[in-house]
Design an enzyme around this catalytic site. Structure first.
Site, PDB file in Angstrom:
ATOM      1  N   SER A 130       3.607   3.604  38.801  1.00 14.61           N
ATOM      2  CA  SER A 130       4.331   3.678  37.540  1.00 14.61           C
ATOM      3  C   SER A 130       5.413   2.599  37.462  1.00 14.61           C
ATOM      4  CB  SER A 130       4.890   5.090  37.365  1.00 14.61           C
ATOM      5  OG  SER A 130       5.416   5.271  36.079  1.00 14.61           O
ATOM      6  N   HIS A 153      -0.192   2.681  34.274  1.00 17.23           N
ATOM      7  CA  HIS A 153      -0.512   3.537  33.133  1.00 17.23           C
ATOM      8  C   HIS A 153       0.526   3.330  32.038  1.00 17.23           C
ATOM      9  CE1 HIS A 153       2.801   6.382  33.840  1.00 17.23           C
ATOM     10  NE2 HIS A 153       2.516   6.249  35.124  1.00 17.23           N
TER      11      HIS A 153
END
Length: 282
Positions: A130, A153
């Site tokens: 992340s 993501h």
């Protein structure tokens, strides 16, 4: 009757408690060292490399539950400032094993690392997921362990959402900040990074991609696959190169001083030697 029989005469030598020598760090008790550092002894010599760990979840403006393993950005940023100001520290090594966390806190740490004047090397061991991706690529050189992974993501949020179009626009701008930072500090292209970000089918109930160590290097996200030994060797190489460059620059700035000679034929100001020697021109 003798008075003050228990008083010392002042001639006895009293043993002074052992004091640490000047320049030495006082040793911690064994039990305290085990509890705080997980080791029985501390390194004795000072190093010119400052090692920093970013583990667990990156905590931002909200305090996470106590059972979460967290890294607080208000602890990391002052350490980076202190390392930048300390003349004895010549390089930084940042170890990452993080699941991500607060976007703005992660970007703040990444910007701090990228803006430092001293060489930095990041190494992803375990995971750099992340918002840990921008931190991993923010250094001068980046490593990733072969078994480590990095999850790419889109930005997500939880909780109550008020004004869906405005919130979506804000998240889209925030996401563009992350994309621009990663692309500008690595060799991956914007198209490839967004392809990995919005890819479906890779993650369970989500969109995105889990990139392994070799794939991260193949995509240009990280510089090389390696561990702690390779990272330290690379950092020492960069430090030595900086020393040589600064030494060459210092030698170029120190121009040799040539005293004036009255018999010199060439003059830096374009006048004749007779004018400098006090002779009147004919």
């Amino acid at each position: 009757m003798e008075q003050y029989s228990n008083l010392s005469s002042g001639n006895e030598e009293t043993e002074a408690p052992d004091q640490p020598e000047v320049g030495q760090r006082p040793a911690l008790p064994a039990m305290e060292a085990i509890q705080q550092l997980g080791q029985t002894s501390m390194p004795g010599s000072e190093s010119n490399i400052f090692c920093m760990t970013i583990i667990g979840q990156i905590e931002g403006h909200l305090i996470l539950p106590p059972q979460n393993k967290t890294t607080k950005y208000e602890h990391i940023i002052p350490q980076l400032v202190a390392a930048e100001q300390n003349p004895r520290i010549e390089g930084l090594m940042i170890l990452l094993n993080t699941v991500g966390g607060d976007v703005e806190a992660g970007l703040a740490i990444a910007e701090m690392i990228a803006s430092m004047s001293k060489p930095t090397v990041t190494i992803v061991i375990g995971g750099g997921h992340s918002i840990g991706v921008p931190i991993a690529v923010s250094s001068t050189y980046s490593y990733i362990a072969e078994s480590a992974t990095m999850t790419i993501h889109p930005i997500r949020m939880s909780g109550l959402v008020i004004g869906v179009p405005q919130t979506f626009e804000y998240m889209e701008k925030m996401q563009e900040r992350v994309v621009r930072f990663v692309v500008s500090h690595s060799r991956i292209t914007e198209e490839k990074f967004k392809e990995l970000m919005f890819k479906t089918g890779e993650l369970n109930r989500d969109i995105g991609t889990a990139v392994g160590g070799a794939d991260a290097v193949k995509y240009g996200l990280m510089d090389a696959v390696g561990g702690i030994g390779e990272a330290l060797k690379q950092l020492n190489t960069i430090i030595e190169t900086r020393r040589q460059q600064s030494g060459m620059a210092g030698n170029q700035q120190q121009t040799p001083f040539a005293p004036f000679s009255p018999n010199a034929t060439d003059s830096p100001t374009g006048t004749t030697s007779g004018e400098h020697s006090g002779e009147l021109p004919q």
